[in-house]
Design a protein around this motif. Sequence first.
Motif, PDB file in Angstrom:
ATOM      1  N   VAL A 212      20.012  -5.923 -16.064  1.00  0.00           N
ATOM      2  CA  VAL A 212      18.824  -5.930 -15.196  1.00  0.00           C
ATOM      3  C   VAL A 212      17.931  -4.756 -15.558  1.00  0.00           C
ATOM      4  CG1 VAL A 212      17.980  -5.893 -12.816  1.00  0.00           C
ATOM      5  CG2 VAL A 212      20.185  -6.973 -13.346  1.00  0.00           C
ATOM      6  N   TRP A 213      16.640  -5.033 -15.683  1.00  0.00           N
ATOM      7  CA  TRP A 213      15.640  -3.992 -15.967  1.00  0.00           C
ATOM      8  C   TRP A 213      14.445  -4.241 -15.064  1.00  0.00           C
ATOM      9  CZ3 TRP A 213      10.564  -4.257 -17.830  1.00  0.00           C
ATOM     10  CH2 TRP A 213       9.999  -3.051 -18.296  1.00  0.00           C
ATOM     11  N   ALA A 214      13.918  -3.181 -14.461  1.00  0.00           N
ATOM     12  CA  ALA A 214      12.784  -3.303 -13.545  1.00  0.00           C
ATOM     13  C   ALA A 214      11.716  -2.288 -13.898  1.00  0.00           C
ATOM     14  CB  ALA A 214      13.243  -3.122 -12.101  1.00  0.00           C
ATOM     15  N   PHE A 215      10.469  -2.616 -13.541  1.00  0.00           N
ATOM     16  CA  PHE A 215       9.330  -1.775 -13.915  1.00  0.00           C
ATOM     17  C   PHE A 215       8.262  -1.901 -12.844  1.00  0.00           C
ATOM     18  CE2 PHE A 215       5.093  -1.573 -15.889  1.00  0.00           C
ATOM     19  CZ  PHE A 215       5.129  -0.324 -16.466  1.00  0.00           C
ATOM     20  N   TYR A 216       7.615  -0.773 -12.547  1.00  0.00           N
ATOM     21  CA  TYR A 216       6.455  -0.782 -11.659  1.00  0.00           C
ATOM     22  C   TYR A 216       5.390   0.135 -12.224  1.00  0.00           C
ATOM     23  CZ  TYR A 216       3.275   0.412  -7.925  1.00  0.00           C
ATOM     24  OH  TYR A 216       2.128   0.634  -7.209  1.00  0.00           O
ATOM     25  N   ALA A 217       4.135  -0.280 -12.173  1.00  0.00           N
ATOM     26  CA  ALA A 217       3.013   0.563 -12.600  1.00  0.00           C
ATOM     27  C   ALA A 217       1.848   0.344 -11.647  1.00  0.00           C
ATOM     28  CB  ALA A 217       2.589   0.228 -14.026  1.00  0.00           C
ATOM     29  N   PRO A 218       1.171   1.429 -11.217  1.00  0.00           N
ATOM     30  CA  PRO A 218      -0.020   1.270 -10.388  1.00  0.00           C
ATOM     31  C   PRO A 218      -1.203   0.829 -11.222  1.00  0.00           C
ATOM     32  CG  PRO A 218       0.344   3.577 -10.864  1.00  0.00           C
ATOM     33  CD  PRO A 218       1.502   2.829 -11.469  1.00  0.00           C
ATOM     34  N   ASN A 219      -2.285   0.520 -10.544  1.00  0.00           N
ATOM     35  CA  ASN A 219      -3.543   0.178 -11.201  1.00  0.00           C
ATOM     36  C   ASN A 219      -3.915   1.271 -12.187  1.00  0.00           C
ATOM     37  OD1 ASN A 219      -6.529   0.484 -11.465  1.00  0.00           O
ATOM     38  ND2 ASN A 219      -6.570  -1.367 -10.233  1.00  0.00           N
ATOM     39  N   ALA A 220      -4.184   0.890 -13.450  1.00  0.00           N
ATOM     40  CA  ALA A 220      -4.444   1.898 -14.481  1.00  0.00           C
ATOM     41  C   ALA A 220      -5.865   2.433 -14.419  1.00  0.00           C
ATOM     42  CB  ALA A 220      -4.185   1.299 -15.868  1.00  0.00           C
ATOM     43  N   GLU A 221      -6.809   1.620 -13.976  1.00  0.00           N
ATOM     44  CA  GLU A 221      -8.215   2.035 -14.039  1.00  0.00           C
ATOM     45  C   GLU A 221      -8.547   3.084 -12.993  1.00  0.00           C
ATOM     46  OE1 GLU A 221     -12.710   0.067 -13.867  1.00  0.00           O
ATOM     47  OE2 GLU A 221     -10.928  -1.209 -13.919  1.00  0.00           O
ATOM     48  N   HIS A 222      -8.078   2.889 -11.776  1.00  0.00           N
ATOM     49  CA  HIS A 222      -8.416   3.818 -10.695  1.00  0.00           C
ATOM     50  C   HIS A 222      -7.207   4.580 -10.189  1.00  0.00           C
ATOM     51  CE1 HIS A 222     -12.418   2.163 -10.558  1.00  0.00           C
ATOM     52  NE2 HIS A 222     -11.934   0.954 -10.370  1.00  0.00           N
ATOM     53  N   ALA A 223      -6.077   4.441 -10.857  1.00  0.00           N
ATOM     54  CA  ALA A 223      -4.841   5.133 -10.452  1.00  0.00           C
ATOM     55  C   ALA A 223      -4.523   4.872  -8.986  1.00  0.00           C
ATOM     56  CB  ALA A 223      -4.947   6.632 -10.713  1.00  0.00           C
ATOM     57  N   GLN A 224      -4.801   3.632  -8.530  1.00  0.00           N
ATOM     58  CA  GLN A 224      -4.510   3.286  -7.154  1.00  0.00           C
ATOM     59  C   GLN A 224      -3.110   2.686  -7.059  1.00  0.00           C
ATOM     60  OE1 GLN A 224      -7.723   0.589  -6.283  1.00  0.00           O
ATOM     61  NE2 GLN A 224      -9.016   2.218  -5.476  1.00  0.00           N
ATOM     62  N   VAL A 225      -2.549   2.732  -5.878  1.00  0.00           N
ATOM     63  CA  VAL A 225      -1.298   2.055  -5.618  1.00  0.00           C
ATOM     64  C   VAL A 225      -1.524   1.092  -4.475  1.00  0.00           C
ATOM     65  CG1 VAL A 225       0.179   3.902  -6.442  1.00  0.00           C
ATOM     66  CG2 VAL A 225      -0.567   3.912  -4.083  1.00  0.00           C
ATOM     67  N   GLY A 226      -0.703   0.093  -4.403  1.00  0.00           N
ATOM     68  CA  GLY A 226      -0.897  -0.906  -3.369  1.00  0.00           C
ATOM     69  C   GLY A 226       0.408  -1.465  -2.876  1.00  0.00           C
ATOM     70  N   GLY A 227       0.422  -2.779  -2.655  1.00  0.00           N
ATOM     71  CA  GLY A 227       1.546  -3.398  -1.982  1.00  0.00           C
ATOM     72  C   GLY A 227       2.495  -4.155  -2.868  1.00  0.00           C
TER      73      GLY A 227
ATOM     74  N   VAL B 228      10.551  -9.960  -5.564  1.00  0.00           N
ATOM     75  CA  VAL B 228       9.306  -9.380  -6.047  1.00  0.00           C
ATOM     76  C   VAL B 228       8.209  -9.863  -5.107  1.00  0.00           C
ATOM     77  CG1 VAL B 228       7.568  -9.432  -7.870  1.00  0.00           C
ATOM     78  CG2 VAL B 228       9.976  -9.138  -8.459  1.00  0.00           C
ATOM     79  N   GLY B 229       7.382  -8.941  -4.624  1.00  0.00           N
ATOM     80  CA  GLY B 229       6.365  -9.318  -3.652  1.00  0.00           C
ATOM     81  C   GLY B 229       5.071  -8.572  -3.842  1.00  0.00           C
ATOM     82  N   ASP B 230       4.051  -9.026  -3.111  1.00  0.00           N
ATOM     83  CA  ASP B 230       2.707  -8.458  -3.244  1.00  0.00           C
ATOM     84  C   ASP B 230       2.022  -8.520  -1.892  1.00  0.00           C
ATOM     85  OD1 ASP B 230       0.201  -7.637  -3.942  1.00  0.00           O
ATOM     86  OD2 ASP B 230      -0.183  -9.199  -5.415  1.00  0.00           O
ATOM     87  N   VAL B 231       1.707  -7.360  -1.340  1.00  0.00           N
ATOM     88  CA  VAL B 231       0.930  -7.256  -0.109  1.00  0.00           C
ATOM     89  C   VAL B 231      -0.515  -6.970  -0.481  1.00  0.00           C
ATOM     90  CG1 VAL B 231       0.591  -5.949   2.028  1.00  0.00           C
ATOM     91  CG2 VAL B 231       2.901  -6.489   1.235  1.00  0.00           C
ATOM     92  N   VAL B 232      -1.448  -7.656   0.162  1.00  0.00           N
ATOM     93  CA  VAL B 232      -2.861  -7.506  -0.164  1.00  0.00           C
ATOM     94  C   VAL B 232      -3.333  -6.089   0.143  1.00  0.00           C
ATOM     95  CG1 VAL B 232      -5.195  -8.295   0.386  1.00  0.00           C
ATOM     96  CG2 VAL B 232      -3.317  -9.947   0.244  1.00  0.00           C
ATOM     97  N   GLY B 233      -4.090  -5.479  -0.802  1.00  0.00           N
ATOM     98  CA  GLY B 233      -4.705  -4.188  -0.555  1.00  0.00           C
ATOM     99  C   GLY B 233      -4.227  -3.110  -1.498  1.00  0.00           C
ATOM    100  N   HIS B 234      -4.991  -1.993  -1.522  1.00  0.00           N
ATOM    101  CA  HIS B 234      -4.662  -0.832  -2.356  1.00  0.00           C
ATOM    102  C   HIS B 234      -4.910   0.442  -1.555  1.00  0.00           C
ATOM    103  CE1 HIS B 234      -5.511  -3.982  -5.392  1.00  0.00           C
ATOM    104  NE2 HIS B 234      -4.567  -3.366  -6.080  1.00  0.00           N
ATOM    105  N   ASP B 235      -4.158   0.617  -0.497  1.00  0.00           N
ATOM    106  CA  ASP B 235      -4.338   1.791   0.355  1.00  0.00           C
ATOM    107  C   ASP B 235      -3.039   2.086   1.087  1.00  0.00           C
ATOM    108  OD1 ASP B 235      -4.254  -0.249   2.266  1.00  0.00           O
ATOM    109  OD2 ASP B 235      -6.416  -0.269   2.539  1.00  0.00           O
ATOM    110  N   VAL B 236      -3.088   3.106   1.928  1.00  0.00           N
ATOM    111  CA  VAL B 236      -1.888   3.502   2.657  1.00  0.00           C
ATOM    112  C   VAL B 236      -1.404   2.367   3.549  1.00  0.00           C
ATOM    113  CG1 VAL B 236      -0.964   5.118   4.352  1.00  0.00           C
ATOM    114  CG2 VAL B 236      -2.505   5.942   2.587  1.00  0.00           C
ATOM    115  N   GLU B 237      -2.333   1.623   4.171  1.00  0.00           N
ATOM    116  CA  GLU B 237      -1.935   0.530   5.040  1.00  0.00           C
ATOM    117  C   GLU B 237      -1.198  -0.560   4.268  1.00  0.00           C
ATOM    118  OE1 GLU B 237      -4.867   1.957   5.066  1.00  0.00           O
ATOM    119  OE2 GLU B 237      -4.943   2.861   7.047  1.00  0.00           O
ATOM    120  N   ALA B 238      -1.639  -0.823   3.027  1.00  0.00           N
ATOM    121  CA  ALA B 238      -0.948  -1.819   2.212  1.00  0.00           C
ATOM    122  C   ALA B 238       0.464  -1.374   1.882  1.00  0.00           C
ATOM    123  CB  ALA B 238      -1.738  -2.080   0.922  1.00  0.00           C
TER     124      ALA B 238
END
Length: 538
Positions: free
Chosen positions: A189-204, A221-231
């Motif tokens: 098993v291998w896993a990877f996560y990377a934030p948005n590269a253009e604006h260095a944002q993180v999200g859900g 594996v999941g995805d919550v809408v948004g790129h902020d603390v609330e997400a």
Amino acid sequence: MVTWHSDVTALVAATGGPDPLRALAALDSLPGPARTREEVVAQLGAAARALAGAVVPAAMVVLLDEGRGRAPGPGAEVVAAAGEPFEGLVGRTWRRPPGARGEDPPPGAAGPGALALPLPGHGHVLGWLVVVPGESGPGAAGEAVLRAAARRAGLAVENARLHAREHELSETLQRSMLPEDTAVEGLDVWAFYAPNAEHAQVGGDWYDVLRAPDGGAGVVVGDVVGHDVEAVAAMGQMRSLVRSAAQELDDPGSVLMRVDQLAAGVDVQRMASLVYATLRRLDDGGWEVAWSSAGHLPPLLRRARAGDGPAVEVLNDATGTLVGLGERPRPTRERALHPGDVLVLYTDGLIEARHRPMRDGMEVLVEVLAGTRAGDAAGIGEELLQGLGESPEDDTALVVVRVPEEAEEPARPVADTPRRRRWQLPPEPSSVGKARHATLRACAVWGLAVGPQAEIVVSELVANAVLHGWGPVGLRLFDLPGALRIEVEDDSPEQPRVVDARPDGAGGHGMRVVATLGRWGVTPTRRGKIVWVEVPTS
């Protein structure tokens, strides 16, 4: 967000000076709000150029360091300048004397005859707008424009720093919620996560690997809408709900139905998609995958021996609505897994790009997966990242699960697989053995003869990170021309040193051994450090 507007039309009309008005118009045309230091510096440079010549002969902006407690630090730097005598001073720094008041510029920042206007922040001064007023002075209108420029500069700096703090908080939360250990006995098993590269944002976006008491595993594996603390907060809620439901139920469809109920009960504020899969060992020693999807992108299954069917199967059945939308039963589907088969779960950041539709991105992913040649999950993941582009325009989570061959050791060298690997390990002693095994396997796959030397280096560096550092331990290997580069990252800024061995032989010799095996060094990071060693391969 708070903005400050100053009306100086009457002052300009009274003095008849057109230049301050032109400078004010230039300030009004600056884009905003700035989110990064680079954007802020660009805006401050444009403001200095707008003021120089139109209001005053020269202008520069000096910013104070941001201290650990978010109060001004002891240093100051010129980040923007225009006009003589300030041209060429960008990058110059000063130290403020101990005991200096927050509003006092450091000596040398404001030369003879210069005027320093403070850049106001939230409760403290962020820096100064320093100008040369000229022989006749800027006049009433010019002074109003300078004060407005200083206020706007302070607001821009404060907004960018607030955004940086929010991002830092979001990233810390995001990383803390990702599993530190994805190992499953009997599976690769291998896993990877990377934030948005253009604006260095993180999200859900997130992934999780849950080990079952019967030796199986659950992968989400999941995805919550948004790129902020609330997400990120909503993502944390969803992760907890999935873990809770998976403790109660085995069937993936039933797990997602339970997540629907729990999400309605806690009133999660963001929409979310996810796919949940279970892997269990069969009585004959093989494996079976079962999955259900809540509006998420379909998993991919690459067969080691495809026969007459496709090399990659898109598992696009067992799909339902997003989490919390409706109360319909959620289906579950199963597939048998054979030695060498590969299961891939991912978020849309892996395939989404401005230059191509998502459907085309999916076709590229299927094509790349079908052509992967690496003999391990980490290598397959690296090939996917390389084939899809390693600068995601959105958050990316990726999990690769591979069923090992019956007799994989020694690994077969594959010449043209990506010549790098990366792992994230928990800060616990068992990670040392995992890192050693991963390193030996990567060297075998690459056909490198320096496996024993690399094993010693990795063992020492990872042990140091576990014992003396904190946070997850990152391990990266790069097959460079003539050298194997090993990088180990942790969140402690304390750097290792080569010291004399202790007389009792209890320690002190680890880095001495590492130093004899290759060139080494330390690279500071925002959180801690990366210790690297280059072991010669030729």
